[in-house]
Design a protein around this motif. Structure first.
Motif, short mmCIF file in Angstrom:
data_model
loop_
_atom_site.label_atom_id
_atom_site.label_comp_id
_atom_site.label_asym_id
_atom_site.label_seq_id
_atom_site.Cartn_x
_atom_site.Cartn_y
_atom_site.Cartn_z
N ASP A 80 13.77 3.77 1.93
CA ASP A 80 13.12 3.56 0.64
C ASP A 80 11.97 4.52 0.36
O ASP A 80 11.53 4.62 -0.77
CB ASP A 80 12.60 2.12 0.56
N GLY A 81 11.47 5.19 1.38
CA GLY A 81 10.35 6.09 1.16
C GLY A 81 10.80 7.40 0.54
O GLY A 81 11.98 7.75 0.59
N ASP A 82 9.86 8.13 -0.07
CA ASP A 82 10.16 9.49 -0.53
C ASP A 82 9.99 10.42 0.66
O ASP A 82 9.10 10.25 1.48
CB ASP A 82 9.18 9.89 -1.64
N LEU A 83 10.85 11.44 0.73
CA LEU A 83 10.83 12.33 1.88
C LEU A 83 10.45 13.74 1.48
O LEU A 83 10.77 14.19 0.37
CB LEU A 83 12.22 12.36 2.52
N LEU A 84 9.76 14.43 2.37
CA LEU A 84 9.39 15.82 2.14
C LEU A 84 9.73 16.63 3.38
O LEU A 84 9.48 16.16 4.49
CB LEU A 84 7.88 15.95 1.92
N HIS A 123 4.97 0.91 0.37
CA HIS A 123 5.59 2.16 -0.08
C HIS A 123 5.15 3.25 0.87
O HIS A 123 4.05 3.19 1.42
CB HIS A 123 5.11 2.50 -1.50
N TRP A 124 6.00 4.24 1.03
CA TRP A 124 5.60 5.33 1.93
C TRP A 124 6.20 6.67 1.54
O TRP A 124 7.21 6.74 0.85
CB TRP A 124 5.95 5.00 3.39
N ILE A 125 5.50 7.70 1.98
CA ILE A 125 5.98 9.07 1.84
C ILE A 125 6.13 9.59 3.25
O ILE A 125 5.21 9.49 4.06
CB ILE A 125 4.95 9.94 1.08
N LEU A 142 18.19 10.26 4.85
CA LEU A 142 18.89 10.11 3.56
C LEU A 142 20.15 9.27 3.74
O LEU A 142 20.46 8.41 2.94
CB LEU A 142 19.27 11.49 3.00
N ARG A 144 0.84 -1.19 0.00
CA ARG A 144 0.00 0.00 0.00
C ARG A 144 0.89 1.25 0.00
O ARG A 144 2.08 1.17 0.31
CB ARG A 144 -0.91 0.01 1.24
N LEU A 145 0.27 2.39 -0.31
CA LEU A 145 0.99 3.67 -0.23
C LEU A 145 0.57 4.36 1.06
O LEU A 145 -0.59 4.76 1.23
CB LEU A 145 0.67 4.55 -1.44
N ILE A 202 15.73 14.64 8.41
CA ILE A 202 15.61 14.15 7.03
C ILE A 202 16.99 13.75 6.49
O ILE A 202 17.12 12.75 5.79
CB ILE A 202 14.97 15.24 6.13
#
Ligand SMILES: C[S@@+](CC[C@H](N)C(=O)[O-])C[C@H]1O[C@@H](n2cnc3c(N)ncnc32)[C@H](O)[C@@H]1O
Lengths: 122, 291
Positions: B95-99, B75-77, B90, B53-54, B86
């Motif tokens: 594996d997740g996208d970061l904001l 998957h994750w954000i 890194l 899932r996202l 952050i």
């Protein structure tokens, strides 16, 4: 940031009604392998805004994502692989995201978009 | 007396490089964040069909919670206000996208785009007004209303929080219910002041009678032994992370007596623990202060 995330992101500056899709300014891209999982792709497919995904792919130089799609294509292995690659393997490392309504630029550094708003944008 | 981190500085200042560094070096912090995330995932009750899932990780920090999401195939954000945290994420190559993002400004996602959300030890930060422009109620509202919108219908958000007091707990839950979430609070190990964990379990959409609120862990005294082990772990993290005042030894007076100690030792022996000290006439006696 991958196009998966880009497809969900929307600019939330106060007063903005059409904050999606953010356009992409590319300075540097990177490619990293990701596990290929057709079930995930089929499951996420209805949640994507396909046109935005297609346009974003083009803007980062991926020209093999069809503009028109229908769910039957989710059984086509070749299509799924291109879909997978564009959605999960190409990362925007340096560049920016730009709000379609206000033109506000959100910088992307080391793969991370900075979405912090200024006080007067909240 | 040391203050809670939330009272010391705004999160982007408190979670500076050295604080963020702890998250890669302290195995205790790593273990606890992982445990809390496993529990949050359990409460999230995603369909058990094996499909990734996202998910959203709110206040993802150095990515410890996110790593557990990855291990579970999702998957994750992740979003966090602290760039130092952050940066560590890194470094860990999560594996997740970061904001970089302040959840108190609302979450910028399309409606219905996410399959679920978790947050580990972050949301109580919204209760602090650390800048003149920060009104906790407005920030909680912005956070919850945007969270509600970006979740798919029927999706859940599980927020593990460390409220400072009951008012804060209420302020957070009320803000969540006000924007339309249903659900409530699950309190694990409610009888232990240290092991106690609050999980705000929220569902998008009307309350459904078919999915009652999940059961808390360690509610009956029966699993006291588990309480104890949690106690010890938390004690150490508490010191590093929360700086609790040393309540137990207030003016040298023992809070817990000999009878309590004997009972605890008996319980541990029954559990099969072999290195429990013998009971003697000295057990539970106050020690002389020697210098
Ligand atoms: C105790 S740490 C937990 C980190 C992570 N969830 C983990 O399990 O390792 C709390 C995090 O919440 C973040 N945080 C606090 N206030 C925030 C806000 N307003 N917006 C985004 N993140 C915030 C902090 O920067 C910090 O990284």
């Amino acid at each position: 940031m991958r196009l998966l995330t880009h497809n969900m992101l929307s600019c939330n500056i106060k007063g903005v009604t059409k904050g999606f899709p953010l356009s992409i300014e590319v300075q540097r891209l990177d490619t990293k392998d990701a596990d290929f999982n057709p079930d995930f792709l089929r499951n996420i497919f209805p949640k994507l805004e396909w046109k935005a995904f297609h346009d974003a792919a083009v803007s980062i130089g991926l020209n093999d994502i069809p503009e028109q799609v229908d769910p039957t294509m989710l059984e086509d292995h070749e299509f799924l692989q291109k879909f997978h690659h564009a959605l999960l393997e190409v990362h925007l490392e340096e560049g920016a995201l730009i709000c379609p309504e206000t033109g506000r630029r959100f910088p992307v550094t080391k793969g991370v978009p900075n979405m912090l708003l200024h006080e007067d944008e909240v | 007396m040391s203050l809670r981190p939330e009272r010391q500085a705004p999160p982007e200042i408190f979670y500076n490089e050295s604080e963020a560094r702890k998250y890669t070096t302290s195995s205790r912090i790593i273990e606890i964040q992982a445990k809390l995330t496993e529990r949050a995932l359990e409460l999230l009750a995603l369909p058990s069909d094996g499909i990734p899932r996202l998910l959203l990780d709110i206040g993802c920090g150095s990515g410890l919670s996110g790593e557990t999401l990855t291990e579970n195939g999702h998957h994750w954000i992740g979003m966090d206000i602290s760039e130092s945290m952050i940066d560590i994420a890194l470094e860990r190559e999560v594996d997740g996208d970061l904001l970089v993002s302040d959840i108190g400004q609302g979450l910028g996602f399309r409606p219905g785009s996410l399959d679920g959300a978790i947050s580990i030890s972050a949301v109580q930060w919204l209760c602090n007004a650390d800048k003149s422009c920060n009104d906790p109620r407005a920030r909680l509202k912005a956070f919850f209303s945007s969270l509600y919108k970006c979740l798919a219908r029927g999706a859940r958000a599980i927020l593990q929080i460390y409220p400072e007091n009951t008012q804060q707990l209420e302020m957070i839950s009320t803000a969540a219910m006000r924007v339309g979430f249903s659900g409530g609070l699950v309190v694990d190990y409610p009888h232990s002041s240290r092991a106690k964990k609050y999980f705000l379990c929220l569902s998008c959409g009307p309350p459904s009678t078919s999915t009652p609120l999940p059961k808390a862990k360690g509610e009956d005294g029966g699993s006291e032994s588990e309480d104890d082990s949690e106690d010890e772990e938390n004690e150490t993290v508490d010191v590093a992370e929360r700086q609790r005042p040393a309540k137990r030894l207030k003016n040298g007076k023992k809070v817990k007596g000999r009878a309590w100690l004997l009972k605890k030792k008996e319980q541990r022996r029954n559990k099969g623990v072999t290195n429990v000290p013998r009971d003697t006439k000295y057990t539970g006696r106050k020690r002389k202060t020697r210098f």
